[in-house]
Design an enzyme around this catalytic site. Structure first.
Site: not given
Ligand SMILES: Nc1ncnc2c1ncn2[C@@H]1O[C@H](COP(=O)(O)OS(=O)(=O)O)[C@@H](OP(=O)(O)O)[C@H]1O
Ligand SMILES: Nc1ncnc2c1ncn2[C@@H]1O[C@H](COP(=O)(O)OP(=O)(O)O)[C@@H](O)[C@H]1O
Length: 208
Positions: A84, A111
């Site tokens: 992350r 983030s």
């Molecule tokens: N473990 C875990 N935790 C959170 N999210 C998860 C996870 N696995 C997959 N996803 C999916 O990946 C999207 C998040 O990607 P990001 O790049 O924004 O995450 S981060 O900023 O690196 O934490 C996020 O998309 P959004 O729902 O649009 O936020 C999720 O759909």
């Protein structure tokens, strides 16, 4: 043998066409609007609505969406704390380049770690990093669950899911905080309007 170059042998090459010239051409100020919040809090929706609003005003923006970046630039990264952090570092660098190009770069990623967001902020000149916190209750995000990921996380089928068994550290000093009004979610248009007002008042939508 290391594939990383010796920093002592790497030099900066200045470009004679500067950021101020590009901004004048575009009649706007390059900056980063960084949208942070839980999965399902409405980051992507706001990013699209804001992009559309700016477009209609003749302002050039570009959305860097976490999900989309993970299809390309960041496709080799997972969701460990280290991954992350690297995901945010890369995105922050790209956002900084877009801002230097004179664009309004809208980054929408969970983030979750404060230090990673602060590191992105530190890349930009003062006031050119506009942090927008989607302060939506976890329960709302979980009820929405558009991708069914919260359900999987609750069932233990996804480990380290933000807000469930991985932390989300809310901003301490963000520029804009979006939240429920009298228990109701503002429309995407209303939220985008709040960001646009901030940008107008800060002079971002005109050149120096
Ligand atoms: N473990 C875990 N935790 C959170 N999210 C998860 C996870 N696995 C997959 N996803 C999916 O990946 C999207 C998040 O990607 P990001 O790049 O924004 O995450 S981060 O900023 O690196 O934490 C996020 O998309 P959004 O729902 O649009 O936020 C999720 O759909
Ligand atoms: N302001 C809003 N009002 C009503 N529904 C919304 C709003 N913002 C987002 N949604 C809905 O919530 C869900 C999650 O939104 P999304 O933008 O994908 O969140 P995120 O990018 O933070 O994961 C989607 O189904 C979307 O249509």
């Amino acid at each position: 043998m290391s594939t990383v170059g010796n920093p002592a042998n790497i030099f900066w090459h200045e470009n004679p066409v500067g950021k101020a010239e590009r901004e004048k051409l575009l009649n706007q100020q390059g900056c980063v609007v960084w949208i942070t919040g839980l999965s399902g809090s409405g980051k992507s929706t706001l990013a699209c609505s804001l992009g559309r609003e700016l477009q209609s005003r003749g302002k050039l923006s570009y959305v860097l969406d976490g999900d989309n970046l993970r299809h390309g630039l960041n496709k080799n990264l997972g969701f460990s704390p280290e991954s992350r952090t690297e995901n945010i570092r890369r995105t922050g660098e790209v956002a900084n380049l877009f801002a230097d190009a004179g664009l309004i770069c809208i980054a929408s990623l969970i983030s979750p770690y404060r230090k990673d967001r602060d590191a992105c902020r530190a890349l930009l000149p003062d006031k050119k990093f506009i942090e927008v916190f989607m302060n939506m209750p976890l329960q709302l995000c979980e009820d929405r669950d558009p991708k069914g990921l919260y359900k999987l996380a609750r069932e233990g089928k996804i480990k380290g899911f933000t807000g469930i068994d991985d932390p989300y550290e809310p901003p301490l000093n963000c520029e804009i905080e979006l939240q429920l009004k009298d228990g109701v979610v503002p429309t995407p248009h209303e939220m985008a309007g709040q960001v646009v007002s901030y940008m107008e008042n800060g002079g971002f939508l005109e050149a120096y």
